[in-house]
Write a protein that holds these residues in place. Sequence first.
Motif, PDB file in Angstrom:
ATOM      1  N   SER A   1      23.142  33.321  48.087  1.00  0.00           N
ATOM      2  CA  SER A   1      23.167  32.967  46.674  1.00  0.00           C
ATOM      3  C   SER A   1      21.823  33.264  46.031  1.00  0.00           C
TER       4      SER A   1
ATOM      5  N   VAL B   1      40.941  30.368  48.741  1.00  0.00           N
ATOM      6  CA  VAL B   1      40.772  29.036  49.297  1.00  0.00           C
ATOM      7  C   VAL B   1      39.357  28.865  49.839  1.00  0.00           C
ATOM      8  N   LEU B   2      38.870  29.927  50.500  1.00  0.00           N
ATOM      9  CA  LEU B   2      37.509  29.827  51.034  1.00  0.00           C
ATOM     10  C   LEU B   2      36.491  29.758  49.896  1.00  0.00           C
TER      11      LEU B   2
ATOM     12  N   ILE C   1      43.825  33.336  50.850  1.00  0.00           N
ATOM     13  CA  ILE C   1      42.871  32.808  51.824  1.00  0.00           C
ATOM     14  C   ILE C   1      41.441  32.955  51.316  1.00  0.00           C
TER      15      ILE C   1
ATOM     16  N   ILE D   1      40.599  19.591  42.996  1.00  0.00           N
ATOM     17  CA  ILE D   1      40.987  18.436  43.799  1.00  0.00           C
ATOM     18  C   ILE D   1      42.343  17.936  43.309  1.00  0.00           C
TER      19      ILE D   1
ATOM     20  N   LEU E   1      41.417  22.759  52.185  1.00  0.00           N
ATOM     21  CA  LEU E   1      41.752  23.960  51.414  1.00  0.00           C
ATOM     22  C   LEU E   1      42.448  24.985  52.288  1.00  0.00           C
TER      23      LEU E   1
ATOM     24  N   ILE F   1      25.825  28.358  43.700  1.00  0.00           N
ATOM     25  CA  ILE F   1      25.239  27.356  44.596  1.00  0.00           C
ATOM     26  C   ILE F   1      23.797  27.048  44.214  1.00  0.00           C
TER      27      ILE F   1
ATOM     28  N   SER G   1      37.035  28.520  47.047  1.00  0.00           N
ATOM     29  CA  SER G   1      37.115  27.169  46.494  1.00  0.00           C
ATOM     30  C   SER G   1      36.255  26.221  47.296  1.00  0.00           C
ATOM     31  N   ALA G   2      36.275  26.426  48.607  1.00  0.00           N
ATOM     32  CA  ALA G   2      35.471  25.535  49.452  1.00  0.00           C
ATOM     33  C   ALA G   2      33.993  25.698  49.133  1.00  0.00           C
ATOM     34  N   ILE G   3      33.573  26.968  48.945  1.00  0.00           N
ATOM     35  CA  ILE G   3      32.163  27.179  48.599  1.00  0.00           C
ATOM     36  C   ILE G   3      31.875  26.583  47.235  1.00  0.00           C
TER      37      ILE G   3
ATOM     38  N   LEU H   1      35.671  17.833  39.331  1.00  0.00           N
ATOM     39  CA  LEU H   1      36.685  17.798  40.384  1.00  0.00           C
ATOM     40  C   LEU H   1      37.856  18.689  40.019  1.00  0.00           C
TER      41      LEU H   1
ATOM     42  N   VAL I   1      29.393  31.828  45.127  1.00  0.00           N
ATOM     43  CA  VAL I   1      28.160  31.868  45.915  1.00  0.00           C
ATOM     44  C   VAL I   1      26.931  31.743  45.019  1.00  0.00           C
TER      45      VAL I   1
ATOM     46  N   LEU J   1      32.473  18.242  52.239  1.00  0.00           N
ATOM     47  CA  LEU J   1      32.676  19.680  52.361  1.00  0.00           C
ATOM     48  C   LEU J   1      33.498  20.027  53.597  1.00  0.00           C
TER      49      LEU J   1
ATOM     50  N   ALA K   1      33.322  24.212  45.777  1.00  0.00           N
ATOM     51  CA  ALA K   1      33.301  22.752  45.806  1.00  0.00           C
ATOM     52  C   ALA K   1      31.883  22.249  46.026  1.00  0.00           C
ATOM     53  N   PHE K   2      31.131  23.012  46.816  1.00  0.00           N
ATOM     54  CA  PHE K   2      29.786  22.560  47.152  1.00  0.00           C
ATOM     55  C   PHE K   2      28.944  22.293  45.912  1.00  0.00           C
TER      56      PHE K   2
ATOM     57  N   ILE L   1      30.159  19.395  43.768  1.00  0.00           N
ATOM     58  CA  ILE L   1      29.815  18.153  44.429  1.00  0.00           C
ATOM     59  C   ILE L   1      28.327  17.856  44.283  1.00  0.00           C
TER      60      ILE L   1
END
Lengths: 631, 99, 535, 537
Positions: free
Chosen positions: A596, C466-467, C463, C437, D199, C344, C469-471, C432, C341, D192, C473-474, C477
Amino acid sequence: MESLIGLLVGAPLLGAALLLVGGRRLDRVGHWLATALAATSFVLAAVLFSDLLDREGEERVLHEHLFSWVPVADLRADVAFQLDQLSMTFVLLITSVGTLIHLYSIGYMAHDERRRRFFAYLNLFLGAMLLLVLADNYLLLYVGWEGVGLASFLLIGFWQHKPSAATAAKKAFIVNRVGDIGLSIAILLMFTTFGTFAFEPVLDGATGASEATLTGIGLMLLLAACGKSAQVPLQSWLGDAMEGPTPVSALIHAATMVTAGVYLITRSGAIFDAAPDAQTVVVVVGAVTLLFGAIVGCAKDDIKKALAGSTMSQIGYMMLAAGLGPVGYVFAIMHLVTHGFFKAGLFLGAGSVMHAMNDEVDMRRYGGLRRHMPVTFVTFGLAYLAIIGFPYLSGFFSKDEIIYAGFAKGGTEGWILGGVMLLGAALTAYYMTRIMLMTFFGEKRWQPDAHGHEPHPHEAPLTMTIPMIVLAFGSVFAGFLFDSGEAFVHWLEPVTGLEHGDSPVGHGTVGLAATAVMVVGVAGAWFQYGRRPVPAVAPTGRLLTRAARRDLLQDDFNHAAFVTPGNYLTRGLVYLDHKLVDGLVNGTAASFGGLSGRLRRVQNGFARSYAVSMFGGAALLIAATLLMRAV
Amino acid sequence: MNPENYLFLAALLFTLGASGVLLRRNAIVVFMCVELMLNASNLALVTFSRMHGNLDGQIMAFFVMVVAAAEVVVGLAVIVTVYRSRHSASVDDASLMKL
Amino acid sequence: MNPGELEAPDIEWVALSPSLIVFGAAVIGVLIEAFAPRRARYPAEVAVSALALAGAFAAVVGLAADGRAGSEAQIAGMGALAVDGPALFLQGIILLVGLVSVFLFAERRLEPAGHGGPVDSFAAQPAAVPGGQAEREAVRAGHTTTEIFPLLLFAVGGMLLFPMANDLLVLFIALEVLSLPLYLLCALARRRRLLSQEAAVKYFLLGAFASAFLLFGITMLYGYAGTLSYAGIADVVAGRPAVMEPGLASTMGNDALLLIGGAMVTMGLLFKVGAVPFHMWTPDVYQGAPTPVTGFMAAATKVAAFGALLRLLYVVLPGMRWDWEPVLWGVAIASMVAGAVIAITQTDVKRLLAYSSIAHAGFILSGALAVSEDGVSSVLFYLAAYSFVTLGAFAVVTLVRDAGGEATHLSKWAGLGRRSPLLAAVFALFLLAFAGIPLTSGFAGKFAVFRAAADAGAMGLVIVGVLASAIAAFFYIRVIVLMFFSEPKADGPSVVIPSPLTMSVVGLAAAVTVVLGVAPQYFLDLANDAGVFVR
Amino acid sequence: MSFPLLTATALTPAIGAIATAAVPAARRTAAKWLALLFSLATVGFAAAVLLRFDTGAGADRFQLTESRSWIEDFGVRYELGVDGIGAVMIALTAVLLPFLIGAGWNDADEAEHEAANRRWRPTQGFFALMLMVEAMVIMSFAATDIFLFYIFFEAMLIPMYFLVGGFGDRAGELDEEGQSRQRSYAAVKFLLYNLAGGLIMLAAVIGLYVATADQLGTGTFSLQAILQARASGELDLATGTERWLFLGFFLAFAVKAPLWPLHTWLPNAMGEATAPVAVLITAVVDKVGTFAMLRFCLGLFPEASDWATPVVLVLALISIIYGALLALGQRDMKRLIAYASVSHFGFIVLGVFAMTSQGQSGATLYMINHGIATAALMLVAGFLISRRGSRLIADYGGVQKTAPVLAGTFLIGGLATLSLPGTGPFVSEFLVLVGTFSRYETVGVIACAGIVLAALYVLVLYQRTMTGPVKAGLEKLPDLRVRELAGGAPLIGLLIFLGVYPKPLTDIVNPAVEHTLSDVDQTDPAPHVVPEVEAAE
C-alpha cells in the motif's frame, strides 16, 4: 442388601461434600463427622461381608445398577457396582484401615487449622477408592482411579505453602496421568474389541479376542497399574509423595491406593491369562521394582522415604505374583492385605515418632526412642517383624507363598524369580532393621529444629495409639488367620481362580530359605547400625549408595529425558507460534501495508502523471481488447 | 481525394493533443491540447459523416463545438482563479494533494 | 423528405418530465441569481431546488407506477433517450441523492456566522484571491455563493440524462452537462481554498482529457456503424444493419474501429466511475472539494456513470461481449485490489473514502460483468445502497470540525466515539456497510453483485472480490478502532450540532443503510423489475 | 401458527440490549440489573426450548421450526429450527450469559476522569453488547437457513469486536497515552481473522446458491430443503464443486473454532479482553464454529467431508498437542487458558470428524462442558487478576493461603479443564476419544497424550499461582465476595452434575447425531468380538 453398596460408597463422598461446602461452621465437628462416616462405611462393609459369607462360593456376587450414565448409541456406561469376594476384600481393608487412620488423624492433625479440609479430602479418598474397587465396569473404575489420584494430589499437597509439597503433589498427579493414558487406551481397546467395557462381558469374552489385542490391553493396563502403584518406570512420584501428612502416607501411599494397580491386574486376570507376553512384562516390572524399591529403601535417611521404598518393593512382590497368573493372584491379594496392615502400622508409628520429634524425619537425628515411646516402639516393632517375614507373623505367610509361586513358574525363569525375591527378602530385612535400629535404639542424636526447640519425645495421644495397636494386631495375626485352612484362598478362588504350581522347591524349603535370608539381612543391618553408633551426618558412601539416595537417579533420568527437552520444546514452540504462525499472518498484513505504501507513491499529486496513467490505461484497454479479438 | 487521409490527420491531431496534455506544464496549454483533441474528433466526425453519407456526424461536430466552448468558459474560469491564487499556471505547481 | 421541410420532432414530454423539471428549475435558479436581492436568494434557491428535485422524483415515481419501468418502457426523444427500468431506477436514486445533497449544501450552522448572517461551507467570493483583501471583505460581509444550487441542478440534470442516453450524442452532452458544474463546485470551498482550486483544476483537466477520449471513441463508433444511435450500432455490431449503405459496407468490416472506439468510450465512462487505472483523480478531488460536493459527487456521479456504462455494455456492445468482458474483468480486479490496498495507509478520511469508492467501483463492475438481468438489478441495488452510505459518511465528515474547519486527518478522529458516541456509532455503521457486514445495506448489495457474478460463472471475480473485501475491512475497522478505542486528544475536534438539514441527511442515510440491510426484499423487487433495458 | 419460541429466545436479549443501551449515564446500576434481568428471561425461554423439545422416537429432526419469507430474491427465508445439538447449544449460551454479566458487573465502570462525560456510557454499552452477542449467537444456533446463519455468524463479530477492543482488562500494558496498543491489536486481529474467514465463506455460500439454482431450478439456502433434495437425488453436487464449497465453509469455521494454524487470534483476544468477554469468545462465540462444522459442513457436503477428514483430523491432533504445549509455555494466565482452549477445540473437531455417534455426541457435550469449565476457570482467574492487577503468573504465589475459597474454585475449574472424571468434560473427552479410536486407532492414541499435557498446564498454573509462600503484594488479597461466589458456585455444580448424570443431555443430543451420521452415510464401526453374553441371548 445391594442398595447398601451405594450407601457404602456414598457415605464418605457425602462427608467430603458436606465438609467442603459447609465451611468454617463445621470446623469443630468436621473430623468426628468424617470419622463417623468412615466408620459407617466399615459397618456397612461388615454387614455386606456377613451377607456374602452366608452364600455359597459362586453366589457371592452382588450387583447394583444405580443409573445409566453415558448412553450413546452402542456405548453403554453405567453407574453400577459389583461386589464379589475380590472387591469385598478390598472394601474391608479400605474401610477398616481407613477408619483407623481417620481416628489417628484426629490426634495427628489436632493443631492444624485446616483440619476440616484434611478430613474432607480423606473422606473423598475413601469414597473414590471404594468406587474404584466396587465399579462393575472399567470406565467407572477409571472414575475412582482418578478420584483417588485427585485425593492423593490434594493430600500430598495439603501443606501447600511448602513448595516441595506442592511440587510433589503435582508430580504425583502427572505421573499418574501418564499411567492413566494406559487405562484410557485399554478402555478404548476394550470398546472397539468387545463393544463394551463392563467387567463381565469383557472378561468372559476375552478368549474370543486375538492375542495381540489382549496383549495390547494388558500392557496398557499394566501402564496404568505402574502409575498408580509406583512401579518402574513410573515409580518416581512415591518418594516425593511423602511430603504429605503421615496419615496420608499410611492410608494412601502404603495401605490402599498404591495397591490399586494390583487390584486392576488381578481383576483383569482373564485378559492377562490369555496374553502371556503381557504377563511376562508384569512379572519383569514386579521383579525390577521389588529390587529397586528395596535398594532405595536401604539408602534413605528419611524415615518416610525409606518406608516408601519399602512400599514400592512390597508392591513389586504383589505385582510379580499377579503376573504369575492364577498361581499368584490369591497370594498377591493376600500379601496386599497383610501389607496393608503392617505398612500402615509402620507409617503410623513413623508419624507418631515425627509427632514426638517436632516433625523431624531424618533418622540420623533419632535414636534411643524406645524408652520414650513404648507403645509406638512395640507396635512398630510388631509391624517390623511382620514385614521382614518373621515366622508366623502375617508377612511370613503371604511372602513365602509368593516366593513359592515364583519358583513354581518353573525352569530358569522360576529360579531367577525365586532368587530375586529371596534377595528382596534379605534386603527387606536389612533396611527394616536399619530403620528400627536408627530410630529406636542406640544413642540420642536429637537436634533442635529450625526454631531452636529441643524435641521432647512423648507418647502420642490415645486417638493415635489405638489405631496403631489395632494395626499391630492385624500385622501379627492376619497371616495366620488367612492361612488357617487356606480360608483366604478359598474365599478368593471363585473370582481369581487358583492353581497350585508345581515347584521344584518344596514349601518347607522356601520357608527355610526365606527365614535364612531374613536372618542374614537383619544381621547385616545390625553389624552396620547396631554395633556402632550411627553418624549424625551421612557418610558419603559408595557409588551405589549415593545413587540409591538419589532414588537410583530416577529423577535425573526423567529430567534429562522429559523435563528438559519438554521445556525446550515448549519454549521453541512459543517462539515459533509467535514468529512463524503469527508472524506469517502479521507478515501478510505488513506486506499489504508495504504494498500500500508503495502503491500510494504513484499518487504523486501531479495532474500530468495522472494523465499518463489514464493514457497508459487507455492504451492498455485498447490493446487488451484488440488482443482478445486476436485470441 | 481519399477521405481516409483526413482520418489519419485526425488521429495525428488527437495524438498530438494527447501528448501535449502529457508533456506541457502550463495549464492553459494543456487545456488547448484538450481542445485540439476535441477538434481532431470533429474532423473525424465530419469525415465519417461524409463517408457514410449521413449528417449525424456533422451535427455531432456542431454539438462538440458548443461543448468545447462551454468547457472553455468553465476551464478558463478555474484556471484563472488558480493563477490568481498562485501566480502560476503550471499544473505541476498544483500538487499539494498527493499520496 | 422535402429538404426544405423540417419534420417537427415528437417529444414525449411526460416521459421526459423528470429531467425537464430539473433543467427548468436550474434555469429559474440562474434567473434568481440574476434578479433576486442577495438576501432572498438563499431561501429562494433552496426552495426551488428542493421542490424541483422532489417534484422530479415524484414524476419518476409516477412514470414507474405507469409501468414505464417495465412493460411500458419506451424510446423517447426521437430515439435519443430511453425511458426504461434502469433509467428510471437510477434517476430515482440520483434525484433523492440530489435532494439530500441540497440539504447538505444548504447547511449554515457549521461555519461561524458572518455579519450578513449564517454562512455555508462554500466560498464567500470564489473569484477572490484566497487570503486576499477581497476575500476578507466578502467574508466580513457574510457573502455566500448561492450559485451552487443552480449548478447542482444542472449537474443533476446531466446525471438524469446520462443513464437515459440512447445515442452517443446525448451520452456526450450529458457527460459534459454533468461534469462542468461539478468542476466549478469543486473549486468553491470556503476553507482550504488552495486545495479546493487544485482539485478543480485537476478534475477539470483530467475530466476534459477523458471526455476527449470518450469523444474520439464516439467518433470511431460512428465511423464504424454510420449512426450514433445505440440500437443502430448494436445492429451493425450484430451484423444486420437496418439499411446497408456503401460507406457502411466498407467500415463495417473494420473491427479495429469498433474495438478501439468501444474501448475508448468505455474508458471515458470508467473515468467517471473511478475505476483503476482511471481513478487517480478521485482521491485528490474528493479531498479538495467541499465535503458536501464530494458527497454528492461520490454518490450521484457513480450512479449516473454506471447507468451509462451498463446501457453501453448491455445495449450497444453485447455483440462484442467476448472482447470486453475479460478486459473489464481485469479492470474490476485491479480496482478492487488497488482500492483496498492503497486505502490501508491513508491518513485522511476523505481520501480514505475515495479509495474505498474505487474499490466499490470494482465490486459494482463485477456485478455488471454478469451480463444478465440479475447483473443489472444487482448493480442497481448496489448503487442505491452505496450512494446513501457514501452520502451519509461524507455528511458526518462535515460535522467533525476544529478551528481550521473540517478535521479530516484521521489522527484527529481519535476518541471521537467517547465524545460523541452517537455520531461515531452512525459513522461506524456507514463504515460497516462499506465493509459489507451483514445486516447493513452494503452486505445485501455485495451479496447481490457477487451472486450475479457467480451465477454468470465468474467465480474467480467473486473470490478476488471477497479477498479484497477482507483487505478493505482492515481500514474501515482501523477508523472504528481510532474512534472508539483511542483516548480523545485534548485539542481534538468537536462535533458541531448541525441544523435539521444535515441531521435529516445523516438520519436518512442511516435508515436506508439499515433498511436495505435488514429488509431489502422490496427494493430488490424494484431493482428486479427495473432490470431490463429497452432497445 | 404456534408461538415462535426460538424467535422469542433470540429476541429477548436483543431487546434487552436496546433497553440497556438506552439507560441514562447516571443510572449505571439500573442498566446492570436490567441486563441481568433480560439474560435471565432468556434462560427461561431457553429452558422452554429444552422442555418443548421432543426426544421421543420418531420425533422430527428439526423442531420448533419457524418459516417466513424474507429476502425472496436471494432465495433466503427466515427459517429457524433446532435439532438436539442446537437446542443444547442455545441452552448453554443462555445459561452462561447471566454468569458473565454477574462476573463483569463492575468491569466496565468508567474511570473517574470520564465520569463527567455524560454521553459516554461504557457500562450500558458493555452489557448491551454482551446481550447483542447473545442474541446473535442464539440466532445462528437456531437458523436452518444457511444465509440467515451466515448473517449472524458474521454480524456477531461486530459487537464482539467492540467488547474486546473497548473493554480490555486493566491489567494490560499501557502506553503513555493510557491506552492499550495490545488490546486494539488484539481486537483488530480478532475481527480481521474472522472476517476474512467469513468472507471466504460468503463466496462459498454464493457458490452453493448457484449450484442449487443450477440443479434445482431455484436457488435455495434452506438446509432442510437441500438435505431433502440430496436425499432424493435431485441435488448431486459435482465432486470438485462440493470440495471447494466445503473448503470455503470449513475455513470460516476453522478460524472461528479455532483450529491450528488459524488460532493465533484467540490468545491475543482472550488475553486482552476482560475475563467475561474472554469467556464469551471461547465458550460461546467460538462454539458457533464447531457447531457449524457439525451442522453445515457434514450435512451439506458429506462426500467432501469424508474427503477432507484425514487432513482435518491431523489439524485437530496438532491443535490438541500444540495448544497444550503452548499453554505450558505461557507466562500470562489468560493466554494460558486461551491456548488450553485451542487444545480443547482440537478435541471437539476430532469428535466431529471422527464420524461416529460417540465422537459427535462427545463433541457436542464437549462444547457444553468446555464452555462451562472455561467459564469457571476464566472467571475466577479474572477475579484474581482484577485484585492484583496483573496477568502474569509470576506475580502470583501462595494465594490459597490468603484466599482459600478462590483457590479452591480455581482448582475445581482447572480440574474440570483437565477432564477429571466426575466432572462434565471427562464424559465428553472420553466420548470423543472412544469415537475417534473406534475408527482411527492411531489418532485416538495420540490424542490421549493431550490428557497428560492438560494435567501439566493446569497443575503448573495452579502450583505457581496458588501454592507456595505468599508473594509480596498478595498478603491482603481478599477472598471471593458473595457476588463472585454466586457466579462461580453454580457453574461448578453444573460441571459436577454433568459429569455424574449427563444422560438428560445425551438423550437430547443422540437423535440429532444419528441424523447427522445418516447425512454423511456413516455407521459406527462394529466391535471386533461380539461378547458371548450377548451372543448367547
